[in-house]
Design a protein around this motif. Structure first.
Motif, PDB file in Angstrom:
ATOM      1  N   ALA A  92       0.692  -1.295  -0.144  1.00  0.00           N
ATOM      2  CA  ALA A  92       0.166   0.039   0.014  1.00  0.00           C
ATOM      3  C   ALA A  92       0.789   1.325   0.238  1.00  0.00           C
ATOM      4  O   ALA A  92       2.142   1.104   0.303  1.00  0.00           O
ATOM      5  CB  ALA A  92      -0.792  -0.095   1.145  1.00  0.00           C
ATOM      6  N   THR A  93       0.366   2.264  -0.456  1.00  0.00           N
ATOM      7  CA  THR A  93       0.736   3.707  -0.476  1.00  0.00           C
ATOM      8  C   THR A  93       0.576   4.123   1.058  1.00  0.00           C
ATOM      9  O   THR A  93      -0.158   4.504   1.448  1.00  0.00           O
ATOM     10  CB  THR A  93       0.230   4.542  -1.542  1.00  0.00           C
ATOM     11  OG1 THR A  93       0.405   4.108  -2.846  1.00  0.00           O
ATOM     12  CG2 THR A  93       0.905   5.954  -1.418  1.00  0.00           C
ATOM     13  N   LEU A  94       2.045   4.123   1.732  1.00  0.00           N
ATOM     14  CA  LEU A  94       1.853   4.421   3.155  1.00  0.00           C
ATOM     15  C   LEU A  94       2.445   5.960   3.198  1.00  0.00           C
ATOM     16  O   LEU A  94       3.784   5.871   3.391  1.00  0.00           O
ATOM     17  CB  LEU A  94       2.727   3.425   4.092  1.00  0.00           C
ATOM     18  CG  LEU A  94       2.107   1.969   3.714  1.00  0.00           C
ATOM     19  CD1 LEU A  94       3.304   0.942   4.100  1.00  0.00           C
ATOM     20  CD2 LEU A  94       0.574   1.691   4.120  1.00  0.00           C
ATOM     21  N   PRO A 100       4.511  11.437  -3.899  1.00  0.00           N
ATOM     22  CA  PRO A 100       5.516  10.985  -4.798  1.00  0.00           C
ATOM     23  C   PRO A 100       6.543  12.303  -4.752  1.00  0.00           C
ATOM     24  O   PRO A 100       8.019  11.805  -4.836  1.00  0.00           O
ATOM     25  CB  PRO A 100       4.749  11.095  -5.970  1.00  0.00           C
ATOM     26  CG  PRO A 100       3.476  10.614  -5.698  1.00  0.00           C
ATOM     27  CD  PRO A 100       3.022  11.001  -4.332  1.00  0.00           C
ATOM     28  N   LYS A 101       6.103  13.608  -4.625  1.00  0.00           N
ATOM     29  CA  LYS A 101       7.241  14.591  -4.711  1.00  0.00           C
ATOM     30  C   LYS A 101       8.082  14.508  -3.380  1.00  0.00           C
ATOM     31  O   LYS A 101       9.034  14.823  -3.488  1.00  0.00           O
ATOM     32  CB  LYS A 101       6.484  15.900  -4.973  1.00  0.00           C
ATOM     33  CG  LYS A 101       7.699  16.978  -5.146  1.00  0.00           C
ATOM     34  CD  LYS A 101       6.895  18.233  -5.702  1.00  0.00           C
ATOM     35  CE  LYS A 101       7.727  19.409  -6.202  1.00  0.00           C
ATOM     36  NZ  LYS A 101       7.022  20.526  -6.592  1.00  0.00           N
ATOM     37  N   THR A 102       7.433  14.470  -2.252  1.00  0.00           N
ATOM     38  CA  THR A 102       7.981  14.457  -1.105  1.00  0.00           C
ATOM     39  C   THR A 102       9.026  13.220  -0.998  1.00  0.00           C
ATOM     40  O   THR A 102      10.206  13.456  -0.536  1.00  0.00           O
ATOM     41  CB  THR A 102       7.181  14.453   0.184  1.00  0.00           C
ATOM     42  OG1 THR A 102       6.366  15.591   0.187  1.00  0.00           O
ATOM     43  CG2 THR A 102       7.798  14.482   1.279  1.00  0.00           C
ATOM     44  N   LEU A 103       8.619  12.188  -1.252  1.00  0.00           N
ATOM     45  CA  LEU A 103       9.324  10.930  -1.437  1.00  0.00           C
ATOM     46  C   LEU A 103      10.491  11.218  -2.347  1.00  0.00           C
ATOM     47  O   LEU A 103      11.793  10.718  -2.042  1.00  0.00           O
ATOM     48  CB  LEU A 103       8.655   9.665  -1.865  1.00  0.00           C
ATOM     49  CG  LEU A 103       7.471   9.164  -0.947  1.00  0.00           C
ATOM     50  CD1 LEU A 103       6.919   7.860  -1.538  1.00  0.00           C
ATOM     51  CD2 LEU A 103       8.303   8.741   0.370  1.00  0.00           C
ATOM     52  N   SER A 133      11.309   6.667  -6.983  1.00  0.00           N
ATOM     53  CA  SER A 133      11.879   5.450  -7.880  1.00  0.00           C
ATOM     54  C   SER A 133      13.371   5.639  -8.422  1.00  0.00           C
ATOM     55  O   SER A 133      14.221   5.134  -8.133  1.00  0.00           O
ATOM     56  CB  SER A 133      10.788   5.114  -8.914  1.00  0.00           C
ATOM     57  OG  SER A 133      10.553   6.254  -9.715  1.00  0.00           O
ATOM     58  N   GLY A 134      13.224   6.616  -9.503  1.00  0.00           N
ATOM     59  CA  GLY A 134      14.695   7.322  -9.836  1.00  0.00           C
ATOM     60  C   GLY A 134      15.589   6.151 -10.212  1.00  0.00           C
ATOM     61  O   GLY A 134      16.730   6.448  -9.999  1.00  0.00           O
ATOM     62  N   THR A 135      15.043   5.043 -10.918  1.00  0.00           N
ATOM     63  CA  THR A 135      15.827   3.998 -11.149  1.00  0.00           C
ATOM     64  C   THR A 135      15.873   3.613 -12.699  1.00  0.00           C
ATOM     65  O   THR A 135      16.806   2.723 -13.034  1.00  0.00           O
ATOM     66  CB  THR A 135      15.542   2.730 -10.423  1.00  0.00           C
ATOM     67  OG1 THR A 135      14.284   2.379 -10.496  1.00  0.00           O
ATOM     68  CG2 THR A 135      15.745   2.879  -8.827  1.00  0.00           C
ATOM     69  N   SER A 136      15.213   4.264 -13.579  1.00  0.00           N
ATOM     70  CA  SER A 136      15.208   3.831 -14.693  1.00  0.00           C
ATOM     71  C   SER A 136      16.378   4.306 -15.497  1.00  0.00           C
ATOM     72  O   SER A 136      17.223   5.329 -15.266  1.00  0.00           O
ATOM     73  CB  SER A 136      13.979   4.917 -15.563  1.00  0.00           C
ATOM     74  OG  SER A 136      13.992   4.538 -16.925  1.00  0.00           O
ATOM     75  N   ILE A 195      16.720  14.344 -13.203  1.00  0.00           N
ATOM     76  CA  ILE A 195      16.084  14.066 -14.439  1.00  0.00           C
ATOM     77  C   ILE A 195      14.650  13.820 -14.181  1.00  0.00           C
ATOM     78  O   ILE A 195      13.857  14.107 -15.062  1.00  0.00           O
ATOM     79  CB  ILE A 195      16.846  12.733 -15.126  1.00  0.00           C
ATOM     80  CG1 ILE A 195      17.948  13.446 -15.850  1.00  0.00           C
ATOM     81  CG2 ILE A 195      15.910  12.228 -16.165  1.00  0.00           C
ATOM     82  CD1 ILE A 195      18.909  12.268 -16.539  1.00  0.00           C
ATOM     83  N   ASN A 196      14.159  13.241 -13.092  1.00  0.00           N
ATOM     84  CA  ASN A 196      13.067  12.898 -12.664  1.00  0.00           C
ATOM     85  C   ASN A 196      12.203  14.220 -12.200  1.00  0.00           C
ATOM     86  O   ASN A 196      10.982  14.071 -11.843  1.00  0.00           O
ATOM     87  CB  ASN A 196      12.904  11.842 -11.468  1.00  0.00           C
ATOM     88  CG  ASN A 196      13.134  10.371 -11.817  1.00  0.00           C
ATOM     89  OD1 ASN A 196      13.018  10.128 -13.098  1.00  0.00           O
ATOM     90  ND2 ASN A 196      13.615   9.553 -11.450  1.00  0.00           N
ATOM     91  N   GLY A 197      12.675  15.292 -11.942  1.00  0.00           N
ATOM     92  CA  GLY A 197      12.092  16.427 -11.635  1.00  0.00           C
ATOM     93  C   GLY A 197      12.338  17.274 -10.597  1.00  0.00           C
ATOM     94  O   GLY A 197      11.943  18.183 -10.161  1.00  0.00           O
ATOM     95  N   TRP A 198      13.394  16.734  -9.870  1.00  0.00           N
ATOM     96  CA  TRP A 198      13.642  17.614  -8.323  1.00  0.00           C
ATOM     97  C   TRP A 198      14.781  18.769  -8.556  1.00  0.00           C
ATOM     98  O   TRP A 198      15.613  18.450  -9.338  1.00  0.00           O
ATOM     99  CB  TRP A 198      14.431  16.628  -7.137  1.00  0.00           C
ATOM    100  CG  TRP A 198      14.910  17.099  -6.213  1.00  0.00           C
ATOM    101  CD1 TRP A 198      14.463  18.514  -5.682  1.00  0.00           C
ATOM    102  CD2 TRP A 198      15.625  16.628  -5.226  1.00  0.00           C
ATOM    103  NE1 TRP A 198      14.949  18.570  -4.386  1.00  0.00           N
ATOM    104  CE2 TRP A 198      15.558  17.644  -4.017  1.00  0.00           C
ATOM    105  CE3 TRP A 198      16.179  15.444  -4.974  1.00  0.00           C
ATOM    106  CZ2 TRP A 198      16.325  17.463  -2.796  1.00  0.00           C
ATOM    107  CZ3 TRP A 198      16.913  15.164  -3.650  1.00  0.00           C
ATOM    108  CH2 TRP A 198      16.948  16.106  -2.665  1.00  0.00           C
ATOM    109  N   ASP A 199      14.128  19.892  -8.761  1.00  0.00           N
ATOM    110  CA  ASP A 199      15.278  21.076  -8.801  1.00  0.00           C
ATOM    111  C   ASP A 199      15.031  21.714  -7.565  1.00  0.00           C
ATOM    112  O   ASP A 199      14.341  22.609  -7.548  1.00  0.00           O
ATOM    113  CB  ASP A 199      14.536  21.771 -10.062  1.00  0.00           C
ATOM    114  CG  ASP A 199      15.529  22.962 -10.513  1.00  0.00           C
ATOM    115  OD1 ASP A 199      16.472  23.064  -9.712  1.00  0.00           O
ATOM    116  OD2 ASP A 199      15.036  23.960 -11.224  1.00  0.00           O
ATOM    117  N   PRO A 200      16.292  21.648  -6.822  1.00  0.00           N
ATOM    118  CA  PRO A 200      16.340  22.485  -5.577  1.00  0.00           C
ATOM    119  C   PRO A 200      16.666  23.660  -5.570  1.00  0.00           C
ATOM    120  O   PRO A 200      16.622  24.771  -4.800  1.00  0.00           O
ATOM    121  CB  PRO A 200      17.438  21.752  -4.684  1.00  0.00           C
ATOM    122  CG  PRO A 200      17.670  20.380  -5.415  1.00  0.00           C
ATOM    123  CD  PRO A 200      17.096  20.567  -6.808  1.00  0.00           C
TER     124      PRO A 200
END
Length: 233
Positions: free
Chosen positions: A39-41, A97-100, A107-110, A194-199
């Protein structure tokens, strides 16, 4: 009356009832195990391994001081909210998802993501390792984000290799350590960028004020400072 047959029939029914009860218990237990592990916990009341990972990560970052028990209670919610505030994202206390992703638990494993090849990702990891040596993980992702922001910007080449090797862009490509293979942290930072995280909040430049006296770069509008780097537009 045949008491022997009646007694045998009663025992058969009893064993059938016991078997049904045991089977139901096994099924219910299996459903509970699957739920806990799939489950999404991510919010109040959630339980399981993902919550433990969230708590452990928040603890290592100094946002959570409670026990890593896998129970998403008010203390975990508060820690998530404080972490979100520090990252500049919606502080709702829900580890979506964004916080994770910001926690490094996405995921970030592709091997190929958002149109970038595995070679692109590797090159991005190389420039991160070279340019952000000694910086925090967020600082490493930030350098990767700047490269990607340049790819999308009309004033720069439209490929990662074009940006990295643009004359005068990055001094690290002429560094003696340029050919050192990036470590796993740099590779993960590249995937997170690449997955979208831009600090950096969309920055296309950065500099180390302790090493830069260039008036032009110092005149650029500052977006944020992460570690030893000032990020600007």
């Amino acid at each position: 009356m045949n008491y022997r047959n009646e007694n045998r029939s009663f025992k058969q029914v009893l064993w059938q009832i016991v078997a049904i009860i045991l089977l139901n218990a096994i099924v219910i237990g299996a459903i509970g195990f699957v739920y806990e592990n799939t489950a999404t916990l991510s919010s109040i009341g959630s339980r399981g391994q993902e919550v433990r990972q969230i708590q452990k990560k928040l603890q290592s970052l100094g946002f959570y001081s409670g026990s890593v028990d896998g129970v998403y209670g008010t203390a975990t919610q508060r820690a998530v909210r404080n972490f979100q505030k520090s990252c500049g994202i919606a502080a709702d206390g829900i580890a979506g998802p964004k916080t994770l992703l910001y926690l490094g638990l996405g995921s970030g494993t592709s091997s190929s993501a958002n149109g970038y090849s595995s070679n692109d990702i590797y090159l991005l990891a190389r420039i991160i390792a070279a340019e952000a040596r000694g910086e925090s993980y967020t600082g490493q992702v930030a350098v990767g984000a700047v490269v990607l922001n340049r790819v999308q910007h009309s004033s720069f080449p439209d490929t990662i290799s074009g940006v990295v090797y643009q004359p005068g862009a990055f001094s690290a490509v002429r560094d003696s350590n340029w050919n050192v293979a990036p470590d796993d942290t740099a590779k993960k930072a590249a995937r997170d960028a690449i997955n979208g995280w831009d600090p950096t909040g969309g920055a296309i430049y950065y500099y180390n004020p302790a090493k830069t006296s260039n008036k032009w770069i110092r005149s650029r509008p500052v977006v944020t400072t992460i570690g030893r780097h000032v990020f600007c537009k």
